[in-house]
Write a protein that holds these residues in place. Structure first.
Motif, PDB file in Angstrom:
ATOM      1  N   VAL A   1      10.373  10.328  91.025  1.00 48.76           N
ATOM      2  CA  VAL A   1      11.031  11.157  90.005  1.00 48.76           C
ATOM      3  C   VAL A   1      12.245  10.358  89.539  1.00 48.76           C
ATOM      4  CG1 VAL A   1      12.138  13.361  89.473  1.00 48.76           C
ATOM      5  CG2 VAL A   1      10.241  13.273  91.124  1.00 48.76           C
ATOM      6  N   GLU A   2      12.168   9.810  88.327  1.00 49.08           N
ATOM      7  CA  GLU A   2      13.163   8.846  87.851  1.00 49.08           C
ATOM      8  C   GLU A   2      14.043   9.466  86.763  1.00 49.08           C
ATOM      9  OE1 GLU A   2      10.235   4.948  88.445  1.00 49.08           O
ATOM     10  OE2 GLU A   2      10.586   5.769  86.434  1.00 49.08           O
ATOM     11  N   PRO A   3      15.378   9.409  86.927  1.00 44.44           N
ATOM     12  CA  PRO A   3      16.276   9.967  85.906  1.00 44.44           C
ATOM     13  C   PRO A   3      16.226   9.164  84.613  1.00 44.44           C
ATOM     14  CG  PRO A   3      17.526   8.810  87.607  1.00 44.44           C
ATOM     15  CD  PRO A   3      16.110   8.862  88.087  1.00 44.44           C
ATOM     16  N   LEU A   4      16.334   9.869  83.496  1.00 49.45           N
ATOM     17  CA  LEU A   4      16.293   9.240  82.174  1.00 49.45           C
ATOM     18  C   LEU A   4      17.593   9.446  81.397  1.00 49.45           C
ATOM     19  CD1 LEU A   4      12.712  10.444  81.137  1.00 49.45           C
ATOM     20  CD2 LEU A   4      13.326   8.162  81.941  1.00 49.45           C
ATOM     21  N   TYR A   5      18.559  10.119  81.970  1.00 47.90           N
ATOM     22  CA  TYR A   5      19.771  10.502  81.250  1.00 47.90           C
ATOM     23  C   TYR A   5      20.957   9.621  81.635  1.00 47.90           C
ATOM     24  CZ  TYR A   5      20.279  12.858  85.754  1.00 47.90           C
ATOM     25  OH  TYR A   5      20.325  13.128  87.100  1.00 47.90           O
ATOM     26  N   ASN A   6      21.993   9.699  80.812  1.00 49.22           N
ATOM     27  CA  ASN A   6      23.274   9.061  81.100  1.00 49.22           C
ATOM     28  C   ASN A   6      24.279  10.142  81.480  1.00 49.22           C
ATOM     29  OD1 ASN A   6      22.522   6.359  80.410  1.00 49.22           O
ATOM     30  ND2 ASN A   6      22.647   6.922  78.256  1.00 49.22           N
ATOM     31  N   VAL A   7      25.082   9.865  82.511  1.00 46.26           N
ATOM     32  CA  VAL A   7      26.131  10.792  82.927  1.00 46.26           C
ATOM     33  C   VAL A   7      27.454  10.317  82.335  1.00 46.26           C
ATOM     34  CG1 VAL A   7      27.367  11.824  84.868  1.00 46.26           C
ATOM     35  CG2 VAL A   7      24.913  11.319  85.074  1.00 46.26           C
ATOM     36  N   LEU A   8      28.118  11.188  81.577  1.00 50.32           N
ATOM     37  CA  LEU A   8      29.430  10.854  81.039  1.00 50.32           C
ATOM     38  C   LEU A   8      30.472  10.852  82.158  1.00 50.32           C
ATOM     39  CD1 LEU A   8      29.546  12.966  77.748  1.00 50.32           C
ATOM     40  CD2 LEU A   8      29.004  10.539  77.992  1.00 50.32           C
ATOM     41  N   ILE A   9      31.516  10.074  81.963  1.00 50.41           N
ATOM     42  CA  ILE A   9      32.620  10.125  82.918  1.00 50.41           C
ATOM     43  C   ILE A   9      33.663  11.092  82.397  1.00 50.41           C
ATOM     44  CG2 ILE A   9      32.207   7.784  83.716  1.00 50.41           C
ATOM     45  CD1 ILE A   9      34.619   6.873  82.107  1.00 50.41           C
ATOM     46  N   SER A  10      34.405  11.696  83.308  1.00 52.60           N
ATOM     47  CA  SER A  10      35.436  12.658  82.920  1.00 52.60           C
ATOM     48  C   SER A  10      36.664  11.925  82.390  1.00 52.60           C
ATOM     49  CB  SER A  10      35.823  13.522  84.120  1.00 52.60           C
ATOM     50  OG  SER A  10      36.501  12.728  85.092  1.00 52.60           O
ATOM     51  N   MET A  11      37.565  12.664  81.766  1.00 52.33           N
ATOM     52  CA  MET A  11      38.805  12.069  81.269  1.00 52.33           C
ATOM     53  C   MET A  11      39.626  11.495  82.415  1.00 52.33           C
ATOM     54  SD  MET A  11      38.627  12.303  78.035  1.00 52.33           S
ATOM     55  CE  MET A  11      40.302  11.923  77.532  1.00 52.33           C
ATOM     56  N   VAL A  12      39.603  12.171  83.578  1.00 48.33           N
ATOM     57  CA  VAL A  12      40.335  11.674  84.739  1.00 48.33           C
ATOM     58  C   VAL A  12      39.753  10.338  85.199  1.00 48.33           C
ATOM     59  CG1 VAL A  12      40.893  12.092  87.161  1.00 48.33           C
ATOM     60  CG2 VAL A  12      41.044  13.956  85.499  1.00 48.33           C
ATOM     61  N   GLU A  13      38.414  10.268  85.272  1.00 50.21           N
ATOM     62  CA  GLU A  13      37.765   9.017  85.674  1.00 50.21           C
ATOM     63  C   GLU A  13      38.046   7.908  84.668  1.00 50.21           C
ATOM     64  OE1 GLU A  13      33.757  10.383  88.041  1.00 50.21           O
ATOM     65  OE2 GLU A  13      33.844  10.753  85.885  1.00 50.21           O
ATOM     66  N   LEU A  14      38.056   8.266  83.389  1.00 47.79           N
ATOM     67  CA  LEU A  14      38.366   7.281  82.350  1.00 47.79           C
ATOM     68  C   LEU A  14      39.782   6.758  82.495  1.00 47.79           C
ATOM     69  CD1 LEU A  14      37.635   5.780  79.767  1.00 47.79           C
ATOM     70  CD2 LEU A  14      38.326   7.810  78.471  1.00 47.79           C
ATOM     71  N   GLN A  15      40.736   7.674  82.733  1.00 47.66           N
ATOM     72  CA  GLN A  15      42.127   7.265  82.898  1.00 47.66           C
ATOM     73  C   GLN A  15      42.294   6.365  84.115  1.00 47.66           C
ATOM     74  OE1 GLN A  15      44.730   7.672  80.906  1.00 47.66           O
ATOM     75  NE2 GLN A  15      45.925   6.436  82.347  1.00 47.66           N
ATOM     76  N   GLU A  16      41.628   6.712  85.218  1.00 51.66           N
ATOM     77  CA  GLU A  16      41.724   5.885  86.419  1.00 51.66           C
ATOM     78  C   GLU A  16      41.120   4.510  86.189  1.00 51.66           C
ATOM     79  OE1 GLU A  16      39.749   8.250  89.321  1.00 51.66           O
ATOM     80  OE2 GLU A  16      41.522   9.484  89.777  1.00 51.66           O
ATOM     81  N   THR A  17      40.040   4.463  85.434  1.00 54.39           N
ATOM     82  CA  THR A  17      39.410   3.174  85.141  1.00 54.39           C
ATOM     83  C   THR A  17      40.328   2.307  84.289  1.00 54.39           C
ATOM     84  OG1 THR A  17      37.199   4.137  85.248  1.00 54.39           O
ATOM     85  CG2 THR A  17      37.413   2.056  84.076  1.00 54.39           C
TER      86      THR A  17
END
Length: 271
Positions: A154-170
Motif C-alpha cells: 500500500v504505497e502513498p501517493l500524496y505530499n504532506v505539507l509542513i506546518s508554519m512552525v516546521e517551516l520557521q524552524e527549517t
C-alpha cells in the motif's frame, strides 16, 4: 443581500462564500492536493486481505479542506485479486458537489485497475478543478498493489505539507551567509573561461589556466608525461644521412644510419 469582496469583516449579512474560502485556501496551501500535518496524516493500515484502514488527519484539494476527526478511521474494501494476475488499484478521496444546491460531500472509494499477468498499470484518474466548475474531484491517496489474491503493498501517493512552525524552524536552521570554501565567490562573478582551483586558504579561486588550455587535455586517457617519456624513438636527417634512434623495448637502444644498425646500447649507457 449586501455584496462584498471583503471576507474578514462584518457587512450586515451573510456574504462569505465557500468559493471565496477555497480561493484563500489555495493561496495559503497551494493549488494542488495535499495532506495536512496533523493527526495520523491519513496513515493506511492493511486490516485484512482485502481491507485497508485510513486513520485520522486532514487534506486539502482545490482549496477545499477535508478532515477525518481524531481517533476516527475509515475502512476501504479492495476487490479480491485473481490467481496468477497482478493489479494496481487506487484509494482516492472523492469530493462531489450537487449542481443545483451546491452541497458537497466526500468519501473514500477504490478506483480499480486492470488485471494482467505482466506489469500492471495504474488506473486513470481524471484531473479536475473545482474552482473552474467541476462537480467531482478525486484526490489519489494510495496505490494498492495486488499479486494473485493478496495485497502486497500500500504505497502513498500524496505530499504532506509542513506546518508554519516546521517551516520557521527549517529557515532558522539555515546559515545567513555562505561560508566555507565557496565564500569567495558568493557575491561576484568569476573571470571568464578560467579553471577553478583551491587556493592556499582552501577557498575557491581562479587559476591562470584557461579553458582553451584545458581543452588540450580533452581525450587524454593516461598520464601525459609518461606518454612523452615513452616516445623515445627519434629520426633526423643530416646533409648526407638519415639517422634514427629507436628503443627496442628490451632495455636496448639502437642507433641506425641509413637503415643500418651501427650501434646497440644498453639502457643507461652514455654515448
Amino acid at each position: 443581500m449586501i455584496v462584498s469582496e471583503v471576507v474578514d469583516t462584518i457587512v450586515g449579512d451573510a456574504h462569505v462564500t465557500c468559493e471565496q474560502i477555497a480561493d484563500i485556501n489555495q493561496g495559503t496551501y497551494g493549488e494542488g492536493d495535499y495532506v495536512l500535518p496533523f493527526g495520523r496524516r491519513l496513515e493506511a493500515q492493511l486490516i485484512t486481505s482485502n481491507k485497508v484502514r485510513i486513520f485520522d488527519g486532514g487534506m486539502v484539494y482545490c482549496g477545499v479542506r477535508d478532515v477525518i476527526a481524531v481517533n476516527n478511521y475509515h475502512d476501504v474494501t479492495i476487490e479480491n485479486g485473481s490467481q496468477s494476475m497482478k493489479r494496481n488499484d487506487f484509494i482516492v478521496r472523492r469530493f462531489t458537489k450537487d449542481e443545483v444546491t451546491h452541497y458537497g460531500q466526500a468519501e473514500f472509494i477504490t478506483v480499480k485497475g486492470t488485471a494482467t499477468d505482466g506489469t500492471p498499470e495504474d488506473p486513470e484518474i481524471e484531473v479536475t478543478d473545482l474552482r473552474k466548475g467541476a462537480l467531482v474531484h478525486d484526490m489519489p491517496l494510495y496505490r494498492v498493489k495486488l499479486e494473485g489474491l493478496n495485497i502486497v503493498a500500500v504505497e502513498p501517493l500524496y505530499n504532506v505539507l509542513i506546518s508554519m512552525v516546521e517551516l520557521q524552524e527549517t529557515l532558522a536552521g539555515k546559515q545567513d551567509i555562505i561560508t566555507g570554501g565557496a565564500s569567495t565567490i558568493a557575491t561576484k562573478n568569476l573571470a571568464a573561461k578560467r579553471a577553478l582551483i583551491s587556493n592556499s586558504g582552501g577557498k575557491v579561486a581562479v587559476a591562470s589556466t584557461t579553458a582553451m588550455e584545458l581543452e588540450y587535455l580533452h581525450g587524454v586517457k593516461s598520464n601525459v608525461q609518461t606518454q612523452i617519456d615513452n616516445k623515445n624513438n627519434l629520426r633526423c636527417r643530416t646533409t648526407t644521412h638519415m639517422v634514427a634512434f629507436e628503443w627496442t623495448g628490451d632495455n636496448k637502444f639502437l642507433i641506425i644510419v641509413d637503415n643500418t644498425v651501427v650501434a646497440t646500447l644498453k639502457n643507461g649507457t652514455n654515448i
